[in-house]
Design a protein around this motif. Structure first.
Motif, PDB file in Angstrom:
ATOM      1  N   GLN A 124      -2.626  -3.792  -1.013  1.00 14.45           N
ATOM      2  CA  GLN A 124      -1.364  -4.015  -0.301  1.00 14.45           C
ATOM      3  C   GLN A 124      -0.882  -2.775   0.458  1.00 14.45           C
ATOM      4  N   THR A 125      -1.539  -1.634   0.257  1.00  8.41           N
ATOM      5  CA  THR A 125      -1.135  -0.405   0.965  1.00  8.41           C
ATOM      6  C   THR A 125      -2.040  -0.093   2.162  1.00  8.41           C
ATOM      7  N   LEU A 126      -3.284  -0.589   2.144  1.00  3.92           N
ATOM      8  CA  LEU A 126      -4.261  -0.221   3.179  1.00  3.92           C
ATOM      9  C   LEU A 126      -3.827  -0.633   4.582  1.00  3.92           C
ATOM     10  N   GLY A 127      -3.319  -1.869   4.705  1.00  7.61           N
ATOM     11  CA  GLY A 127      -2.878  -2.365   6.007  1.00  7.61           C
ATOM     12  C   GLY A 127      -1.729  -1.537   6.556  1.00  7.61           C
ATOM     13  N   ARG A 128      -0.816  -1.160   5.662  1.00  4.84           N
ATOM     14  CA  ARG A 128       0.333  -0.379   6.104  1.00  4.84           C
ATOM     15  C   ARG A 128      -0.094   1.022   6.543  1.00  4.84           C
ATOM     16  N   ILE A 129      -1.051   1.613   5.830  1.00  3.79           N
ATOM     17  CA  ILE A 129      -1.550   2.941   6.221  1.00  3.79           C
ATOM     18  C   ILE A 129      -2.175   2.864   7.611  1.00  3.79           C
ATOM     19  N   TYR A 130      -2.949   1.804   7.847  1.00  3.86           N
ATOM     20  CA  TYR A 130      -3.593   1.645   9.153  1.00  3.86           C
ATOM     21  C   TYR A 130      -2.554   1.442  10.257  1.00  3.86           C
ATOM     22  N   ARG A 131      -1.504   0.667   9.942  1.00  3.83           N
ATOM     23  CA  ARG A 131      -0.486   0.380  10.968  1.00  3.83           C
ATOM     24  C   ARG A 131       0.444   1.558  11.234  1.00  3.83           C
ATOM     25  N   GLY A 132       0.793   2.303  10.174  1.00  2.00           N
ATOM     26  CA  GLY A 132       1.816   3.331  10.371  1.00  2.00           C
ATOM     27  C   GLY A 132       1.634   4.626   9.619  1.00  2.00           C
ATOM     28  N   GLY A 133       0.444   4.855   9.050  1.00  2.67           N
ATOM     29  CA  GLY A 133       0.202   6.110   8.348  1.00  2.67           C
ATOM     30  C   GLY A 133       0.963   6.227   7.031  1.00  2.67           C
ATOM     31  N   ILE A 134       0.984   7.440   6.489  1.00  6.50           N
ATOM     32  CA  ILE A 134       1.578   7.706   5.166  1.00  6.50           C
ATOM     33  C   ILE A 134       2.727   8.693   5.336  1.00  6.50           C
ATOM     34  N   HIS A 135       3.801   8.462   4.595  1.00  4.24           N
ATOM     35  CA  HIS A 135       4.913   9.415   4.640  1.00  4.24           C
ATOM     36  C   HIS A 135       4.425  10.771   4.120  1.00  4.24           C
ATOM     37  N   PRO A 136       4.723  11.866   4.845  1.00  3.22           N
ATOM     38  CA  PRO A 136       4.204  13.194   4.455  1.00  3.22           C
ATOM     39  C   PRO A 136       4.505  13.608   3.014  1.00  3.22           C
ATOM     40  N   THR A 137       5.580  13.124   2.424  1.00  5.53           N
ATOM     41  CA  THR A 137       5.936  13.547   1.056  1.00  5.53           C
ATOM     42  C   THR A 137       4.988  12.992  -0.007  1.00  5.53           C
ATOM     43  N   ILE A 138       4.268  11.904   0.312  1.00  4.44           N
ATOM     44  CA  ILE A 138       3.343  11.317  -0.679  1.00  4.44           C
ATOM     45  C   ILE A 138       1.894  11.366  -0.202  1.00  4.44           C
ATOM     46  N   ARG A 139       1.677  11.998   0.932  1.00  2.00           N
ATOM     47  CA  ARG A 139       0.344  12.008   1.551  1.00  2.00           C
ATOM     48  C   ARG A 139      -0.742  12.515   0.592  1.00  2.00           C
ATOM     49  N   GLY A 140      -0.480  13.622  -0.090  1.00  3.62           N
ATOM     50  CA  GLY A 140      -1.485  14.206  -0.980  1.00  3.62           C
ATOM     51  C   GLY A 140      -1.934  13.256  -2.061  1.00  3.62           C
ATOM     52  N   GLU A 141      -0.989  12.619  -2.750  1.00  2.22           N
ATOM     53  CA  GLU A 141      -1.368  11.740  -3.865  1.00  2.22           C
ATOM     54  C   GLU A 141      -2.040  10.453  -3.379  1.00  2.22           C
ATOM     55  N   VAL A 142      -1.659   9.966  -2.187  1.00  2.00           N
ATOM     56  CA  VAL A 142      -2.318   8.770  -1.639  1.00  2.00           C
ATOM     57  C   VAL A 142      -3.751   9.117  -1.238  1.00  2.00           C
ATOM     58  N   TRP A 143      -3.928  10.288  -0.644  1.00  2.00           N
ATOM     59  CA  TRP A 143      -5.280  10.724  -0.254  1.00  2.00           C
ATOM     60  C   TRP A 143      -6.213  10.781  -1.459  1.00  2.00           C
ATOM     61  N   GLU A 144      -5.688  11.167  -2.611  1.00  2.00           N
ATOM     62  CA  GLU A 144      -6.544  11.256  -3.805  1.00  2.00           C
ATOM     63  C   GLU A 144      -7.174   9.903  -4.129  1.00  2.00           C
ATOM     64  N   PHE A 145      -6.433   8.823  -3.862  1.00  2.00           N
ATOM     65  CA  PHE A 145      -6.994   7.480  -4.085  1.00  2.00           C
ATOM     66  C   PHE A 145      -7.934   7.087  -2.945  1.00  2.00           C
ATOM     67  N   LEU A 146      -7.539   7.344  -1.706  1.00  2.00           N
ATOM     68  CA  LEU A 146      -8.366   6.966  -0.556  1.00  2.00           C
ATOM     69  C   LEU A 146      -9.729   7.659  -0.582  1.00  2.00           C
TER      70      LEU A 146
END
Length: 448
Positions: free
Chosen positions: A57-79
């Protein structure tokens, strides 16, 4: 009263501040947009109470609008496959602590071999000769002892002490590692030098430490120019040095082949060959023209593939481009593939169908096509192909030699639209898979 209002987006420049004197830096196009960018709230809502992540449920949103900079690091760990979405919060914390311990053990060993590692300092001059003798380069001595003014007298004193404490090195692996340390230092001082973050010596030293430890950790690849560009964002996004190291290590799992040297050839040449094949399939006329100009090896695209477009866009936009790429090609089995060798995986796990809902759009397209063309090509190859395709008319009409090709592509620097490039890559990927499948079908019919 309802008024139609389009969110203009919030600029992200404050998160990656540029030094005041650097006025020629490309402007960041990426903006935080409500309802499009993956927000802190949307990210947290994707986890169950136990910590299981519904990453689909997060992949489509990342593709459409990227990740908020405050959580970018922790999201990248999963990606990047540092963690399994099917793990609990407790399991991930245990993995994180184990990895941190492993990193600091590695770093301790590196510090033992060369005490400047972990000291908050770094070097930019050679510390050892190829036959294992320590150098007495005044630059090294000054970098190691910045509090001492290097007069001829105390330079001789420090040099003689260094000779006593640094006998000839016999271990070829240690010699090879030490030979890379100054090259890492030279690259570190050139990396993202326009950013305020790297005005601090401690942040430069942190980048040097992580790359030095990685060079020892992955002895087969060691260090190659361009790695500092790939590692720099990890240092900025992840506060703990060990977390930054393992995030970089996961990225290198994808890219290390580009840096491997076999004889006189560099690993990235295989990706350039893949790029040539893609262009030959999707735009034969352009491929023929490039070959006619002597560019059939596609070496003009070397930099784009090596550092994933870091030179073509601003720092902020490069992060946006990367996370879009990783979201598009996300494979839910990534963590398992990295943690277990094929022989260790249970038989029932091998060849098990993946949940397409948890796959990125690029990965889904490949699975849906049923095209058995070996290992799927990375999206980065199609991104470069989309840039070439966009410049196709100009290349065909204006490029009379390889210098013209390079000049036309250099016009992309600082002007590449990350979103548009990803969209173009997806279209080319679909077209490529369709044509390869058709050609294979025709070949099979012809052989029967």
């Amino acid at each position: 009263m309802n008024i139609l209002w389009k969110d203009p987006g919030l600029p992200t420049d404050s998160f990656y501040e540029v030094r005041a004197e650097c006025t020629d830096v490309p402007k960041t196009k990426f903006k935080i947009k409500s309802g499009k960018t993956l927000s802190v709230r949307k990210w947290q809502s994707a986890f169950s109470p136990e910590g299981y992540l519904d990453i689909g449920q997060t992949l489509g949103r990342i593709y459409r609008g990227g990740i908020h900079p405050t959580i970018r690091g922790e999201v990248w760990e999963f990606l990047l496959g540092c963690f399994d979405p099917k793990s609990t919060t407790e399991e991930r914390q245990e993995i994180r602590l184990t990895r941190r311990e492993e990193y600091y053990r590695l770093k301790e060993l590196c510090t033992y071999m060369f005490p400047l590692v972990g000291s908050g300092k770094f070097i930019t001059a050679p510390v050892i000769t190829e036959d294992g003798y320590p150098t007495q380069d005044p630059v090294v001595l000054l970098e190691a002892n910045p509090e001492k003014l290097m007069t001829p007298t105390n330079q001789a004193t420090v040099a003689s002490n260094s000779t006593i404490s640094c006998p000839k090195e016999e271990d070829k692996k240690i010699i090879q590692w030490k030979l890379t340390l100054h090259q890492i230092g030279l690259d570190v001082v050139r990396t993202d030098r326009t950013l305020v973050f790297y005005e601090k010596q401690e942040n430069l030293a942190k980048l040097w430490d992580v790359l030095s430890v990685y060079s020892w950790f992955d002895k087969e690849v060691g260090y190659g120019q361009g790695m500092s560009d790939l590692c720099s964002p990890m240092i900025m996004l992840l506060e703990d040095e060990a977390d930054a190291f393992w995030c970089f290590e996961r990225l290198m799992r994808r890219l290390r082949g580009n840096f491997k040297c076999v004889g006189s050839s560099v690993g990235v040449e295989s990706q350039l060959c893949n790029l040539a094949n893609v262009i030959q399939v999707v735009d034969p006329k352009l491929h023929q023209h490039l070959e006619h100009l002597g560019g059939g090896d596609y070496l003009f695209a070397f930099r784009m593939l090596m550092v994933l477009f870091r030179r073509e866009v601003s720092f902020g936009d490069s992060l946006y481009l990367w996370e879009m790429m990783w979201a598009l090609e996300y494979d839910p089995d990534l963590y398992t593939q990295y943690e277990e060798s094929d022989s260790e995986r249970p038989e029932d796990a091998k060849g098990k169908p993946k949940s397409s809902k948890q796959c990125g759009k690029f990965e889904r397209e490949y699975l849906r096509s049923g095209a058995k063309v070996g290992e799927p090509l990375p999206i980065s190859v199609f991104l470069v192909a989309s840039v070439l395709k966009e410049k196709s008319v100009k290349l065909l009409t204006e490029a009379k030699g390889l210098d013209d090709v390079v000049k036309i592509l250099n016009d992309t620097s600082g002007n590449l639209d990350a979103r548009k490039a990803c969209s173009g890559a997806m279209k080319l990927h679909k077209k490529y898979l369709k044509k390869v499948k058709m050609e294979k079908g025709s070949a099979e019919k012809g052989s029967t």
